[in-house]
Design an enzyme around this catalytic site. Structure first.
Site, PDB file in Angstrom:
ATOM      1  N   GLY A 196       0.786  -1.228   0.000  1.00 17.82           N
ATOM      2  CA  GLY A 196       0.000   0.000   0.000  1.00 17.82           C
ATOM      3  C   GLY A 196       0.820   1.280   0.000  1.00 17.82           C
ATOM      4  N   THR A 197       2.108   1.169  -0.294  1.00 16.98           N
ATOM      5  CA  THR A 197       2.963   2.360  -0.293  1.00 16.98           C
ATOM      6  C   THR A 197       2.502   3.387  -1.317  1.00 16.98           C
ATOM      7  OG1 THR A 197       4.788   0.931   0.340  1.00 16.98           O
ATOM      8  CG2 THR A 197       5.357   3.115  -0.456  1.00 16.98           C
ATOM      9  N   CYS A 247      -0.494   3.653  -2.769  1.00 16.66           N
ATOM     10  CA  CYS A 247      -1.819   4.174  -2.401  1.00 16.66           C
ATOM     11  C   CYS A 247      -1.659   5.265  -1.344  1.00 16.66           C
ATOM     12  CB  CYS A 247      -2.686   3.066  -1.793  1.00 16.66           C
ATOM     13  SG  CYS A 247      -2.821   1.588  -2.802  1.00 16.66           S
TER      14      CYS A 247
END
Lengths: 280, 280
Positions: free
Chosen positions: B208-209, B211
């Protein structure tokens, strides 16, 4: 270790209810939020414009993916929509032996939109109530679940007892929809009853109140609080969230999910603004 | 007034990416989060087990419901999945004249799972890039969007220029996947380039970096920051979120979305841990 909580509920595009309210509440409690989406809504503060159903098998697939890797310390359910989804969720909770389950028996939105099929109401009672640590109906939902009209505190006490007799670990009957200047909430856990009363906060911004309360209670449980303490903190969190509502949207706006979370580390005690009494 | 931000993206049941990461990031920035769900995933830190597509018309219905009542000050898009959804989102952003749009051209998850149909890649370039205030590809996505191999800083500079030439307000090429001990990010807004370099944080917890970064930039814009300042704060927020990752799950775990948000109120300036230089 950061506690994990799971919400199984609908998605509110407007961000004030559903998994969005739950995830925001988990954030406020500093709990890691995971989610199983049961339905999508196209919704804002004025109402629900559309619902996209999620297949029950995909609800179960999400649940299995989450709990096999990120096992939650507490779970809540909200909008489930249909009998088939109630059945899928009940089977998932049972088979994974999920504990600290808070059942918000969502039937109708603040806007008046129906969020549970009528034929799913008995499935909630028969399949989910016996699995839950706590069920949190409002007056309408308690009336549907118990088959009785609920007009005041005595009726609320009886409804709470009946839901515990039907298998719930405990019941919180929310009196927010009663007439009068005070809000009355009745809790029964099979051992004793507690009644919380608070002055009513006049506000049209009550969208997602029930979602936020059940998420707050689940988050309190995930943080290790005892159930009555988690309930009391949750009620106070929601009171603060209503009082601080940011006034967004032109209908029933969202709460303030940045409200401060009440202290959870002490033993259960009356909140600073709550009048509490223990009965029976 | 509480600023509103909108994410248009997939749902990650595991809570570390997608709208969940975005809503958590909006919370960290104290921005009110709304969301349009483009797809549901049954997912955890080990990977994507299943995807449930959302009809493009229902994506548009969610978008219309949100922006007609809760108009966002900033928007981000993430996983869009298909050409039809790219088209629906592009039409919605254009017709509602949404500003401060951050385009995260999500194509492949950290786990390696494909999140955009191959035939939708050109639709992203043709329909979304011209609408955005900023596009934030990683090296693989920049290579696909520009049709060129990207092997180092010079290639990244050229890719950023090319994406601005294709209509993006600005481009941030993320070098996290480059070999080496330092992470290099290249920004171009049509006027000047900026390059941020930082020591790499060795971690498997990077789910999720992308995002989180695009959500943080959108949140910074919603809070009124200028674009370069919002980008710099977003990069620093993600650095802190990786450094503080809670270590959940047995695969690529989520970031720490409770990380402190860098100061946004001052004019753009080098972050306290970032080496910044301006070129050209």
């Amino acid at each position: 270790m950061l506690p994990i909580a799971l919400t199984i509920a609908g998605s509110d595009s407007g961000g004030g209810a559903g998994i969005q309210a739950d995830l925001k509440t988990f954030c406020a409690y500093r709990v890691f939020g995971t989610s199983v989406v049961t339905a999508l809504t196209a919704q804002n503060t004025l109402g629900v414009r559309g619902v996209h159903a999620v297949p029950p098998s995909f609800v179960r697939a999400q649940l299995d993916a989450v709990v096999s890797d990120l096992r939650p310390a507490a779970v809540k359910t909200g909008m489930l929509g249909t009998v088939a989804i109630v059945e899928a969720v009940a089977a998932g909770i049972r088979e994974h032996a999920l504990a600290a389950y808070v059942l918000d028996p969502v039937m109708v939105a603040t806007s008046g939109d129906r969020l549970l099929d009528a034929d799913a109401e008995s499935a909630v009672l028969e399949l989910l109530v016996p699995l839950c640590a706590l069920v949190t109906p409002n007056l309408d939902e308690a009336a549907i679940l118990t088959g009785r009209r609920i007009a005041g505190e005595d009726d609320m006490r009886r409804a709470a007892e009946e839901l515990v007799a039907r298998g719930a670990g405990a019941a919180l009957i929310k009196g927010g929809h009663l007439e009068g200047d005070a809000v009355l909430d009745v809790f029964f856990d099979g051992l004793g009853q507690r009644v919380w009363t608070r002055p009513r906060i006049p506000s049209r911004h009550t969208h997602g109140t029930g979602c936020t309360l059940s998420a707050a209670i689940a988050a309190g449980l995930a943080r290790g609080a005892a159930l009555p303490q988690a309930v009391e903190a949750g009620l106070e969190f929601v009171r603060r969230a209503i009082a601080g509502a940011p006034g967004l949207g032109s209908g029933h706006g969202p709460l303030d999910h940045f409200a401060p979370v009440p202290e959870l580390s002490t033993a259960a005690s009356p909140g600073d603004t709550a009048a509490t009494r223990t009965a029976r």
